[in-house]
Write a protein that holds these residues in place. Sequence first.
Motif, PDB file in Angstrom:
ATOM      1  N   VAL A 269      34.790 -16.264   6.750  1.00 12.88           N
ATOM      2  CA  VAL A 269      34.245 -17.464   6.103  1.00 12.88           C
ATOM      3  C   VAL A 269      35.329 -18.189   5.315  1.00 12.88           C
ATOM      4  N   ILE A 270      36.072 -17.442   4.523  1.00 19.21           N
ATOM      5  CA  ILE A 270      37.085 -18.041   3.662  1.00 19.21           C
ATOM      6  C   ILE A 270      38.226 -18.635   4.466  1.00 19.21           C
ATOM      7  N   ASN A 271      38.737 -17.881   5.437  1.00 22.16           N
ATOM      8  CA  ASN A 271      39.872 -18.344   6.219  1.00 22.16           C
ATOM      9  C   ASN A 271      39.559 -19.592   7.032  1.00 22.16           C
ATOM     10  N   ALA A 272      38.292 -19.733   7.442  1.00 19.78           N
ATOM     11  CA  ALA A 272      37.911 -20.888   8.252  1.00 19.78           C
ATOM     12  C   ALA A 272      37.715 -22.132   7.392  1.00 19.78           C
ATOM     13  N   GLY A 273      37.603 -21.948   6.091  1.00 22.97           N
ATOM     14  CA  GLY A 273      37.426 -23.094   5.203  1.00 22.97           C
ATOM     15  C   GLY A 273      36.159 -23.872   5.496  1.00 22.97           C
ATOM     16  N   MET A 274      35.054 -23.179   5.734  1.00 24.55           N
ATOM     17  CA  MET A 274      33.808 -23.834   6.114  1.00 24.55           C
ATOM     18  C   MET A 274      33.270 -24.722   5.003  1.00 24.55           C
ATOM     19  N   LYS A 275      32.864 -25.929   5.395  1.00 22.75           N
ATOM     20  CA  LYS A 275      32.400 -26.884   4.408  1.00 22.75           C
ATOM     21  C   LYS A 275      31.000 -27.403   4.699  1.00 22.75           C
ATOM     22  N   ASN A 276      30.463 -27.132   5.881  1.00 22.72           N
ATOM     23  CA  ASN A 276      29.169 -27.712   6.254  1.00 22.72           C
ATOM     24  C   ASN A 276      28.139 -26.650   6.640  1.00 22.72           C
ATOM     25  N   VAL A 277      26.878 -26.992   6.432  1.00 22.41           N
ATOM     26  CA  VAL A 277      25.771 -26.161   6.877  1.00 22.41           C
ATOM     27  C   VAL A 277      24.903 -26.989   7.810  1.00 22.41           C
ATOM     28  N   LEU A 278      24.776 -26.555   9.067  1.00 22.82           N
ATOM     29  CA  LEU A 278      23.899 -27.223  10.029  1.00 22.82           C
ATOM     30  C   LEU A 278      22.565 -26.489  10.048  1.00 22.82           C
ATOM     31  N   GLN A 279      21.468 -27.244  10.232  1.00 25.30           N
ATOM     32  CA  GLN A 279      20.149 -26.635  10.158  1.00 25.30           C
ATOM     33  C   GLN A 279      19.282 -27.023  11.353  1.00 25.30           C
ATOM     34  N   ALA A 280      18.432 -26.080  11.767  1.00 26.76           N
ATOM     35  CA  ALA A 280      17.455 -26.357  12.818  1.00 26.76           C
ATOM     36  C   ALA A 280      16.318 -25.357  12.705  1.00 26.76           C
ATOM     37  N   ARG A 281      15.233 -25.638  13.407  1.00 28.02           N
ATOM     38  CA  ARG A 281      14.043 -24.783  13.363  1.00 28.02           C
ATOM     39  C   ARG A 281      13.645 -24.399  14.785  1.00 28.02           C
ATOM     40  N   PHE A 282      13.277 -23.118  14.957  1.00 32.34           N
ATOM     41  CA  PHE A 282      12.866 -22.607  16.268  1.00 32.34           C
ATOM     42  C   PHE A 282      11.627 -21.730  16.124  1.00 32.34           C
ATOM     43  N   PRO A 283      10.700 -21.813  17.088  1.00 32.99           N
ATOM     44  CA  PRO A 283      10.632 -22.789  18.159  1.00 32.99           C
ATOM     45  C   PRO A 283      10.569 -24.214  17.604  1.00 32.99           C
ATOM     46  N   THR A 284      10.918 -25.179  18.444  1.00 39.23           N
ATOM     47  CA  THR A 284      11.017 -26.561  17.994  1.00 39.23           C
ATOM     48  C   THR A 284       9.647 -27.212  17.858  1.00 39.23           C
ATOM     49  N   ASP A 285       9.668 -28.490  17.511  1.00 45.16           N
ATOM     50  CA  ASP A 285       8.435 -29.250  17.310  1.00 45.16           C
ATOM     51  C   ASP A 285       7.720 -29.580  18.625  1.00 45.16           C
ATOM     52  N   ASP A 286       8.317 -29.209  19.747  1.00 42.69           N
ATOM     53  CA  ASP A 286       7.727 -29.559  21.046  1.00 42.69           C
ATOM     54  C   ASP A 286       6.506 -28.717  21.393  1.00 42.69           C
ATOM     55  N   TYR A 287       6.245 -27.692  20.608  1.00 46.21           N
ATOM     56  CA  TYR A 287       5.125 -26.791  20.899  1.00 46.21           C
ATOM     57  C   TYR A 287       4.044 -26.954  19.835  1.00 46.21           C
ATOM     58  N   GLY A 288       3.049 -26.076  19.829  1.00 43.74           N
ATOM     59  CA  GLY A 288       1.979 -26.271  18.861  1.00 43.74           C
ATOM     60  C   GLY A 288       1.153 -25.029  18.598  1.00 43.74           C
ATOM     61  N   TYR A 289       0.256 -25.157  17.626  1.00 39.88           N
ATOM     62  CA  TYR A 289      -0.628 -24.061  17.233  1.00 39.88           C
ATOM     63  C   TYR A 289      -1.836 -23.970  18.157  1.00 39.88           C
ATOM     64  N   GLY A 290      -2.313 -22.748  18.305  1.00 42.63           N
ATOM     65  CA  GLY A 290      -3.527 -22.496  19.070  1.00 42.63           C
ATOM     66  C   GLY A 290      -4.221 -21.275  18.498  1.00 42.63           C
ATOM     67  N   LYS A 291      -5.499 -21.171  18.749  1.00 45.67           N
ATOM     68  CA  LYS A 291      -6.279 -20.068  18.188  1.00 45.67           C
ATOM     69  C   LYS A 291      -6.520 -19.004  19.240  1.00 45.67           C
TER      70      LYS A 291
END
Length: 330
Positions: free
Chosen positions: A274-296
């Motif tokens: 982490v330190i050696n790469a000098g990371m400066k950003n955090v990318l975010q996402a959610r899975f499964p994506t919004d393309d699906y849905g709830y069911g009973k």
Amino acid sequence: MNKGIKVALIIALLALFSAGAYGAWYVNNIYKSLDVQVISTEKEDLGITEEAEVKINMFENSKEVINILLLGTDKRAPDENSRSDSMMILSIDPVNNNLKLSSLMRDSYVKIKGHGSDKLAHAYAYGGAPLALNTVNTNFGMNIEYYAVINYGGLINVIDALGGVEIDIKDYEIDMVNAYIGDVAKIEDVPYKAIETTGLQTLTGVQAVGYARVRYVGDGDFERTERQRSVLTSMFNKFKEIDTKDIPGVAAKLAPNVETNVSLYNMVRIGTSVINAGMKNVLQARFPTDDYGYGKLTTKWFYFFEKEETIEELHDFIYENEIPKSQKKD
């Protein structure tokens, strides 16, 4: 909830120690205050399939990216059986110089070894972190070997040690946020102050944990995962600004509240990356994506999704920085 949220910090913090600021003795002392667990490293026990490894190894940077499963639980007592209130995959990518947070929907309908099909969040209740790790690898085509779990108190202490986090409170959130803040304060037996206004502001540890737990306003669990990632991202940004001399104090508050299977050697290795790469950003996402849905199904509501498509989207995000189309901002 956010217990998971903090492993990004534990890795980065201990990494900085290993970078030479305080020496091996100090790193070792901090590590001893972690709750270190030894679990099976057999691929079958971890839920890592040959098919998953073949797909992952097709990506050029697959050997460099380190994935860690972050777990937050709703446990309120040491001996309580609890579900994982939040689940994220933290991906450390030194090739692209960034961190990635993949939130996993807790209601996802998945197969759990020895328990049939159920909600993803229940895997932790059935078999702790090892079964949660197996379940994520099995259902999301991953080869994750490391995990970390955190509790409310640990997150509160670390956020306070960082001077709070910057969060934008929406008008439709404030009442529910305050309700959760009171609940968290009662559980942890700590004082708190209600949030009085909306907009961008600095939240204390108790306030931030309450905010991140809110589920029943806005877009339900979809928006809750965004709140969780917002808290973590703000913590990461605060951490980047922290004075080196203050790092030991933050780490000391964090470590006793973390359970993990990451060895001292790997903690130092990951942190150094982490330190050696000098990371400066955090990318975010959610899975499964919004393309699906709830069911009973019978009496329960589940989030149903297409497994292979989800695996492909998750791999593309982790290894190629490709944000799912349904979550891209215009």
